[in-house]
Design a protein around this motif. Structure first.
Motif, PDB file in Angstrom:
ATOM      1  N   PRO A 208       0.820  -1.214   0.000  1.00  0.00           N
ATOM      2  CA  PRO A 208       0.000   0.000   0.000  1.00  0.00           C
ATOM      3  C   PRO A 208       0.856   1.266   0.000  1.00  0.00           C
ATOM      4  CG  PRO A 208      -0.746  -1.550   1.679  1.00  0.00           C
ATOM      5  CD  PRO A 208       0.568  -2.060   1.190  1.00  0.00           C
ATOM      6  N   SER A 209       0.314   2.333  -0.534  1.00  0.00           N
ATOM      7  CA  SER A 209       1.006   3.617  -0.478  1.00  0.00           C
ATOM      8  C   SER A 209       0.793   4.247   0.897  1.00  0.00           C
ATOM      9  CB  SER A 209       0.476   4.558  -1.559  1.00  0.00           C
ATOM     10  OG  SER A 209      -0.724   5.178  -1.139  1.00  0.00           O
ATOM     11  N   ILE A 210       1.559   5.265   1.182  1.00  0.00           N
ATOM     12  CA  ILE A 210       1.381   5.943   2.473  1.00  0.00           C
ATOM     13  C   ILE A 210       0.166   6.864   2.464  1.00  0.00           C
ATOM     14  CG2 ILE A 210       3.798   5.798   3.117  1.00  0.00           C
ATOM     15  CD1 ILE A 210       3.915   8.841   2.335  1.00  0.00           C
ATOM     16  N   HIS A 211      -0.518   6.983   1.335  1.00  0.00           N
ATOM     17  CA  HIS A 211      -1.757   7.770   1.285  1.00  0.00           C
ATOM     18  C   HIS A 211      -2.935   6.987   1.863  1.00  0.00           C
ATOM     19  CE1 HIS A 211       0.245  10.881  -1.014  1.00  0.00           C
ATOM     20  NE2 HIS A 211       0.703   9.954  -1.833  1.00  0.00           N
ATOM     21  N   THR A 212      -2.733   5.706   2.111  1.00  0.00           N
ATOM     22  CA  THR A 212      -3.766   4.890   2.749  1.00  0.00           C
ATOM     23  C   THR A 212      -3.559   4.920   4.266  1.00  0.00           C
ATOM     24  OG1 THR A 212      -2.480   2.825   2.812  1.00  0.00           O
ATOM     25  CG2 THR A 212      -3.630   3.356   0.752  1.00  0.00           C
ATOM     26  N   ASP A 213      -4.467   4.257   4.980  1.00  0.00           N
ATOM     27  CA  ASP A 213      -4.311   4.122   6.431  1.00  0.00           C
ATOM     28  C   ASP A 213      -3.605   2.813   6.812  1.00  0.00           C
ATOM     29  OD1 ASP A 213      -5.685   6.513   6.781  1.00  0.00           O
ATOM     30  OD2 ASP A 213      -7.630   5.516   6.971  1.00  0.00           O
ATOM     31  N   ASP A 214      -3.221   2.038   5.816  1.00  0.00           N
ATOM     32  CA  ASP A 214      -2.675   0.706   6.089  1.00  0.00           C
ATOM     33  C   ASP A 214      -1.432   0.736   6.969  1.00  0.00           C
ATOM     34  OD1 ASP A 214      -4.190   0.703   3.458  1.00  0.00           O
ATOM     35  OD2 ASP A 214      -3.922  -1.454   3.746  1.00  0.00           O
ATOM     36  N   TRP A 215      -0.595   1.760   6.803  1.00  0.00           N
ATOM     37  CA  TRP A 215       0.674   1.820   7.533  1.00  0.00           C
ATOM     38  C   TRP A 215       0.541   2.453   8.912  1.00  0.00           C
ATOM     39  CZ3 TRP A 215       4.224  -1.189   5.743  1.00  0.00           C
ATOM     40  CH2 TRP A 215       4.316  -1.442   4.358  1.00  0.00           C
TER      41      TRP A 215
ATOM     42  N   PHE B 153      18.729  10.458  -7.141  1.00  0.00           N
ATOM     43  CA  PHE B 153      17.898  11.242  -6.226  1.00  0.00           C
ATOM     44  C   PHE B 153      16.417  11.185  -6.578  1.00  0.00           C
ATOM     45  CE2 PHE B 153      18.602  14.001  -9.800  1.00  0.00           C
ATOM     46  CZ  PHE B 153      17.410  14.669  -9.950  1.00  0.00           C
ATOM     47  N   ALA B 154      16.072  10.747  -7.782  1.00  0.00           N
ATOM     48  CA  ALA B 154      14.694  10.862  -8.269  1.00  0.00           C
ATOM     49  C   ALA B 154      13.695  10.136  -7.374  1.00  0.00           C
ATOM     50  CB  ALA B 154      14.598  10.354  -9.709  1.00  0.00           C
ATOM     51  N   ASN B 155      14.038   8.919  -6.936  1.00  0.00           N
ATOM     52  CA  ASN B 155      13.113   8.200  -6.059  1.00  0.00           C
ATOM     53  C   ASN B 155      12.881   8.954  -4.756  1.00  0.00           C
ATOM     54  OD1 ASN B 155      12.850   6.182  -7.923  1.00  0.00           O
ATOM     55  ND2 ASN B 155      13.907   4.608  -6.732  1.00  0.00           N
ATOM     56  N   CYS B 156      13.941   9.560  -4.218  1.00  0.00           N
ATOM     57  CA  CYS B 156      13.795  10.355  -2.988  1.00  0.00           C
ATOM     58  C   CYS B 156      12.867  11.531  -3.229  1.00  0.00           C
ATOM     59  CB  CYS B 156      15.155  10.864  -2.520  1.00  0.00           C
ATOM     60  SG  CYS B 156      16.361   9.596  -2.162  1.00  0.00           S
ATOM     61  N   CYS B 157      13.000  12.141  -4.383  1.00  0.00           N
ATOM     62  CA  CYS B 157      12.153  13.277  -4.750  1.00  0.00           C
ATOM     63  C   CYS B 157      10.687  12.864  -4.783  1.00  0.00           C
ATOM     64  CB  CYS B 157      12.596  13.810  -6.104  1.00  0.00           C
ATOM     65  SG  CYS B 157      11.565  15.105  -6.786  1.00  0.00           S
ATOM     66  N   TYR B 158      10.391  11.764  -5.480  1.00  0.00           N
ATOM     67  CA  TYR B 158       9.012  11.276  -5.541  1.00  0.00           C
ATOM     68  C   TYR B 158       8.489  10.956  -4.150  1.00  0.00           C
ATOM     69  CZ  TYR B 158      10.206  10.420 -10.479  1.00  0.00           C
ATOM     70  OH  TYR B 158      10.612  10.541 -11.781  1.00  0.00           O
ATOM     71  N   SER B 159       9.320  10.259  -3.385  1.00  0.00           N
ATOM     72  CA  SER B 159       8.908   9.811  -2.053  1.00  0.00           C
ATOM     73  C   SER B 159       8.629  10.987  -1.131  1.00  0.00           C
ATOM     74  CB  SER B 159       9.998   8.912  -1.464  1.00  0.00           C
ATOM     75  OG  SER B 159       9.673   8.546  -0.139  1.00  0.00           O
ATOM     76  N   MET B 160       9.499  11.982  -1.154  1.00  0.00           N
ATOM     77  CA  MET B 160       9.323  13.108  -0.240  1.00  0.00           C
ATOM     78  C   MET B 160       8.026  13.856  -0.537  1.00  0.00           C
ATOM     79  SD  MET B 160      11.904  16.213   0.750  1.00  0.00           S
ATOM     80  CE  MET B 160      11.439  17.343  -0.560  1.00  0.00           C
ATOM     81  N   VAL B 161       7.711  14.026  -1.811  1.00  0.00           N
ATOM     82  CA  VAL B 161       6.453  14.686  -2.159  1.00  0.00           C
ATOM     83  C   VAL B 161       5.270  13.848  -1.678  1.00  0.00           C
ATOM     84  CG1 VAL B 161       5.016  15.514  -4.048  1.00  0.00           C
ATOM     85  CG2 VAL B 161       7.478  15.907  -4.097  1.00  0.00           C
ATOM     86  N   ASP B 162       5.370  12.530  -1.819  1.00  0.00           N
ATOM     87  CA  ASP B 162       4.338  11.640  -1.287  1.00  0.00           C
ATOM     88  C   ASP B 162       4.091  11.925   0.192  1.00  0.00           C
ATOM     89  OD1 ASP B 162       2.942   9.964  -2.945  1.00  0.00           O
ATOM     90  OD2 ASP B 162       4.203   8.221  -2.628  1.00  0.00           O
ATOM     91  N   TRP B 163       5.163  11.929   0.965  1.00  0.00           N
ATOM     92  CA  TRP B 163       5.021  12.136   2.409  1.00  0.00           C
ATOM     93  C   TRP B 163       4.477  13.529   2.734  1.00  0.00           C
ATOM     94  CZ3 TRP B 163       5.660   8.893   6.576  1.00  0.00           C
ATOM     95  CH2 TRP B 163       6.182   7.624   6.304  1.00  0.00           C
ATOM     96  N   LEU B 164       4.993  14.541   2.059  1.00  0.00           N
ATOM     97  CA  LEU B 164       4.547  15.903   2.355  1.00  0.00           C
ATOM     98  C   LEU B 164       3.079  16.117   2.023  1.00  0.00           C
ATOM     99  CD1 LEU B 164       7.617  17.976   1.087  1.00  0.00           C
ATOM    100  CD2 LEU B 164       7.023  17.429   3.458  1.00  0.00           C
ATOM    101  N   MET B 165       2.564  15.362   1.044  1.00  0.00           N
ATOM    102  CA  MET B 165       1.167  15.512   0.632  1.00  0.00           C
ATOM    103  C   MET B 165       0.266  14.419   1.213  1.00  0.00           C
ATOM    104  SD  MET B 165       1.177  18.263  -1.168  1.00  0.00           S
ATOM    105  CE  MET B 165       2.072  19.284  -2.354  1.00  0.00           C
ATOM    106  N   SER B 166       0.762  13.631   2.127  1.00  0.00           N
ATOM    107  CA  SER B 166       0.000  12.488   2.647  1.00  0.00           C
ATOM    108  C   SER B 166      -0.867  12.816   3.856  1.00  0.00           C
ATOM    109  CB  SER B 166       0.958  11.361   3.033  1.00  0.00           C
ATOM    110  OG  SER B 166       1.718  11.732   4.181  1.00  0.00           O
ATOM    111  N   GLY B 167      -0.524  13.871   4.568  1.00  0.00           N
ATOM    112  CA  GLY B 167      -1.213  14.180   5.821  1.00  0.00           C
ATOM    113  C   GLY B 167      -0.678  13.403   7.009  1.00  0.00           C
ATOM    114  N   LYS B 168       0.331  12.538   6.802  1.00  0.00           N
ATOM    115  CA  LYS B 168       0.826  11.704   7.910  1.00  0.00           C
ATOM    116  C   LYS B 168       1.563  12.525   8.964  1.00  0.00           C
ATOM    117  CE  LYS B 168      -0.878   7.983   6.205  1.00  0.00           C
ATOM    118  NZ  LYS B 168      -2.145   7.468   6.786  1.00  0.00           N
ATOM    119  N   PHE B 169       2.170  13.636   8.570  1.00  0.00           N
ATOM    120  CA  PHE B 169       2.867  14.445   9.565  1.00  0.00           C
ATOM    121  C   PHE B 169       1.879  15.205  10.449  1.00  0.00           C
ATOM    122  CE2 PHE B 169       6.390  14.538   6.236  1.00  0.00           C
ATOM    123  CZ  PHE B 169       7.059  13.466   6.817  1.00  0.00           C
TER     124      PHE B 169
END
Length: 408
Positions: A211-218, A259-275
């Motif tokens: 699952p992506s971090i945009h779900t509640d699974d994690w 660095f590209a994967n880190c770039c994608y991942s960081m945007v995922d986290w920043l836009m996920s609401g998890k913080f």
């Protein structure tokens, strides 16, 4: 610069000794758990971001290598796993044996000696055979055995690699069963009870079929990290695919855009609401470098502000992404003069130093000289924070930069 501080490297690697799993798994698993077999290498390619080795049978022609064998997996030790001490021109995609690698790759006393040569006080080490976030055990058919293997690795990491003979200079980094977030949370808490403050995770879980971090699974896993102060460490390639542009692109293409994967991942986290949901959560990107960060933060803030009506994040991302980055995210680098010239746009408190020992990109044994050359324009107190102070705070180390296990 008055003096260059002793380095705390937040991204080094261990090549697991041959007996890690045989020594810790019940005897009935010795013939099916991870084990080393010496055999010929028929061929090996690394094209389009994919690593593809082929193991030969006894008596076949081909160079001899030590192979990890586990279920259907046959994975050789390679020169790219441990390249320090070799000339750059001699570092090739080839299989090797333990005798052909620098002993500091797998032996604690020799690792400490190589750290001394490199002006390194302490180091956090990612795995090799389990891969950067334990994908090897996640992809296994038998998850019951996979869980035993993962816990055996964590016990070895804490009790032996980072045990008494390391004198606090090796910092534990553990794995989780990615296939079950509840089990992952229990493993985080089990290791936190013995003083572990960092855990591996995938930069882009859906690439592993998760699952992506945009779900509640994690959320059970994230809650455990939030409550125990456990840092989520994501290494480039922890999604099992390095960035590339085409199936026939040579490795140099992927190495340029790691660095590209880190770039994608960081945007995922920043836009996920998890913080927002887990306000104490901290994440770090190992070997991603830092020069790309300022523009991504600028762009993320623009999108968050101007696309609120349709962007799908207005109800869960309540502050500008750049503010969330400042409180929750750490970029790691070993050679990034451009990033250091733009440090004000990243944040002094969000940068960590690394040496990448024993990989081919490692600055060993000249990590101090590289750091002095690239940080010479910075004030001494800023250099101190980047090279060691931020890592001490993030990983809960002593003021001397050492790891101390939790009291029994």
């Amino acid at each position: 610069m008055e003096s260059f501080p002793e380095i705390i490297s937040v991204d080094d690697h261990t090549v697991e000794p041959a007996g890690v799993w045989r020594d810790r798994l019940p005897s009935r698993y010795h013939d099916i758990g991870p084990r080393i077999v010496r055999a010929p290498l028929k061929e090996m390619t690394f094209v389009g971001g994919k690593f593809a080795p082929k193991m030969g049978a006894p008596g076949d022609d081909g160079p001899i290598a030590d192979w990890w064998v586990y279920e259907d997996l046959h994975r050789p030790l390679t020169r790219l796993d441990t390249a320090v001490g070799c000339s750059r021109d001699d570092i090739k995609l080839e299989g090797i044996t333990y005798e052909q690698m620098r002993p500091g790759s797998y032996s604690v006393p020799e690792r400490l000696a190589d750290m001394d040569v490199n002006h390194v006080r302490s180091a956090l080490c990612f795995p090799t055979f389990p891969r950067f976030c334990g994908q090897t055990f996640t992809e296994a058919k038998d998850h019951d055995l996979g869980l035993l293997c993962l816990r055996a690795y964590n016990d070895w990491m804490v009790e032996e690699w980072c045990g008494p003979q390391a004198h606090g200079r090796l910092i534990p980094l553990t794995l989780i069963p990615l296939w079950d977030a509840e089990l992952a949370a229990r493993e985080v808490r089990r290791n936190a009870e013995r003083g572990v403050r960092a855990v591996c995770f995938s930069e882009i879980p859906p690439r592993l079929g998760l699952p992506s971090i945009h779900t509640d699974d994690w959320d059970p896993f994230l809650r455990a990290c939030d409550e125990t102060g456990t840092v989520i460490a994501m290494h480039i390639g922890s999604s099992s695919k390095m960035p590339s542009t085409s199936a026939d692109a040579p490795p140099a293409v992927g190495s340029t855009i790691t660095f590209a994967n880190c770039c994608y991942s960081m945007v995922d986290w920043l836009m996920s609401g998890k913080f927002e949901s887990f306000p104490h959560l901290k994440i770090m990107y190992a070997e991603g470098q830092i020069g790309w960060i300022p523009y991504i933060l600028e762009r993320a803030d623009v999108v968050w502000e101007e696309n609120r009506g349709w962007g799908g994040v207005a109800d869960k991302v309540l502050r500008p992404p750049s503010e969330l980055f400042a409180e929750h995210v750490y970029g790691c680098f070993f050679d990034d003069a451009f990033g250091l010239r733009n440090l004000d746009a990243i944040g002094v408190g969000n940068v960590l130093y690394e040496t990448d020992y024993p990989h081919s990109d490692s600055t060993w044994p000249k990590s101090r000289e590289v750091g002095e050359a690239q940080m010479g324009h910075l004030p001494q107190d800023v250099v101190e924070r980047i090279v060691r102070g931020n890592a001490i705070d993030l990983l809960g180390l002593t003021s001397d930069g050492l790891w101390a296990p939790a009291a029994s």
